[in-house]
Design a protein around this motif. Sequence first.
Motif, PDB file in Angstrom:
ATOM      1  N   GLY A  40      31.857  63.775  27.408  1.00 58.16           N
ATOM      2  CA  GLY A  40      33.150  64.111  26.926  1.00 58.16           C
ATOM      3  C   GLY A  40      33.297  63.118  25.700  1.00 58.16           C
ATOM      4  O   GLY A  40      33.944  63.596  24.831  1.00 58.16           O
ATOM      5  N   VAL A  41      32.672  62.161  25.665  1.00 57.98           N
ATOM      6  CA  VAL A  41      32.896  61.254  24.219  1.00 57.98           C
ATOM      7  C   VAL A  41      32.265  61.924  23.152  1.00 57.98           C
ATOM      8  O   VAL A  41      32.603  61.694  22.150  1.00 57.98           O
ATOM      9  N   PHE A  42      31.263  62.773  23.426  1.00 63.26           N
ATOM     10  CA  PHE A  42      30.697  63.577  22.387  1.00 63.26           C
ATOM     11  C   PHE A  42      31.123  64.914  22.187  1.00 63.26           C
ATOM     12  O   PHE A  42      30.871  65.758  21.230  1.00 63.26           O
ATOM     13  N   GLY A  43      32.210  65.332  23.196  1.00 67.99           N
ATOM     14  CA  GLY A  43      32.905  66.555  22.903  1.00 67.99           C
ATOM     15  C   GLY A  43      31.956  67.807  23.401  1.00 67.99           C
ATOM     16  O   GLY A  43      32.291  68.913  22.888  1.00 67.99           O
ATOM     17  N   LEU A  44      31.270  67.658  24.279  1.00 66.96           N
ATOM     18  CA  LEU A  44      30.426  68.639  24.703  1.00 66.96           C
ATOM     19  C   LEU A  44      31.137  69.841  25.573  1.00 66.96           C
ATOM     20  O   LEU A  44      31.061  71.061  25.034  1.00 66.96           O
ATOM     21  N   GLY A  66      37.679  56.781  23.178  1.00 67.18           N
ATOM     22  CA  GLY A  66      37.879  56.763  24.684  1.00 67.18           C
ATOM     23  C   GLY A  66      39.243  57.207  25.178  1.00 67.18           C
ATOM     24  O   GLY A  66      39.391  57.806  26.170  1.00 67.18           O
ATOM     25  N   ILE A  67      40.190  57.460  24.244  1.00 68.77           N
ATOM     26  CA  ILE A  67      41.503  57.619  24.743  1.00 68.77           C
ATOM     27  C   ILE A  67      41.638  58.938  24.574  1.00 68.77           C
ATOM     28  O   ILE A  67      41.961  59.881  25.747  1.00 68.77           O
ATOM     29  N   TRP A  68      40.955  59.724  23.765  1.00 69.67           N
ATOM     30  CA  TRP A  68      40.968  61.364  23.664  1.00 69.67           C
ATOM     31  C   TRP A  68      40.240  61.817  24.723  1.00 69.67           C
ATOM     32  O   TRP A  68      40.591  62.877  25.336  1.00 69.67           O
ATOM     33  N   LEU A  70      39.376  60.563  27.708  1.00 66.83           N
ATOM     34  CA  LEU A  70      40.528  60.357  28.909  1.00 66.83           C
ATOM     35  C   LEU A  70      41.194  61.236  29.294  1.00 66.83           C
ATOM     36  O   LEU A  70      41.634  61.871  30.231  1.00 66.83           O
ATOM     37  N   TYR A  71      42.180  61.587  27.979  1.00 66.19           N
ATOM     38  CA  TYR A  71      42.987  62.583  27.937  1.00 66.19           C
ATOM     39  C   TYR A  71      42.511  63.987  28.492  1.00 66.19           C
ATOM     40  O   TYR A  71      43.219  64.788  29.161  1.00 66.19           O
ATOM     41  N   ASP A  72      41.339  64.352  27.947  1.00 72.16           N
ATOM     42  CA  ASP A  72      40.771  65.634  28.229  1.00 72.16           C
ATOM     43  C   ASP A  72      40.281  65.616  29.585  1.00 72.16           C
ATOM     44  O   ASP A  72      40.267  66.805  30.301  1.00 72.16           O
ATOM     45  N   VAL A  73      39.828  64.364  30.107  1.00 73.24           N
ATOM     46  CA  VAL A  73      39.412  64.449  31.714  1.00 73.24           C
ATOM     47  C   VAL A  73      40.662  64.853  32.264  1.00 73.24           C
ATOM     48  O   VAL A  73      40.719  65.864  33.387  1.00 73.24           O
ATOM     49  N   VAL A  74      41.858  64.427  32.229  1.00 76.33           N
ATOM     50  CA  VAL A  74      43.245  64.629  32.974  1.00 76.33           C
ATOM     51  C   VAL A  74      43.433  65.888  32.548  1.00 76.33           C
ATOM     52  O   VAL A  74      43.711  66.919  33.762  1.00 76.33           O
ATOM     53  N   VAL A  75      43.529  66.413  31.635  1.00 76.62           N
ATOM     54  CA  VAL A  75      44.072  67.926  31.211  1.00 76.62           C
ATOM     55  C   VAL A  75      42.914  69.021  31.891  1.00 76.62           C
ATOM     56  O   VAL A  75      43.471  70.066  32.590  1.00 76.62           O
TER      57      VAL A  75
END
Length: 148
Positions: A40-44, A66-68, A70-75
């Motif tokens: 996720g940190v690389f936007g895969l 890391g903020i973006w 974590l947000y994407d993990v939750v969404v």
Amino acid sequence: MTSGSLSRYESMEPPERRAENTAVSERSRALTLGLVVCGGVFGLHRFYTGRTQSGVWMCLTLGGMGIWYLYDVVVVAAGGFRDGDGRRVVRWEVSDAGIGPSASNRRVSDLEDRMLGLESQVGELAERLDFAERLLAQARERGGLPKG
């Protein structure tokens, strides 16, 4: 409502916009969630869902430090993530489009194969029955079996 005012339950969006919001992506939510957790940190996950521009930015900023990420993990886990066309990524199963015949085509071909197998078995049983009837007729002619 006919009074012209909107109730709190009616949407202010036009109907075509509401239909667009309910569209479901063919992308897999399970695969997207796996990609967001692992890379996720690389936007895969963004590259997978067709959001390449934000995927590049996510890769360059290491997931917004890391903020973006974590947000994407939750969404994604909540089912609110959208693909590049604005459709929600909610289906858990991986689509097999382009991988081979669809599931319904496979089922039809499996049924055809089973029917051909049954047809050959019925033909074999008919031959055996015919052979047994001939043997019994021969035995009756010789007088080995009582008639009746």
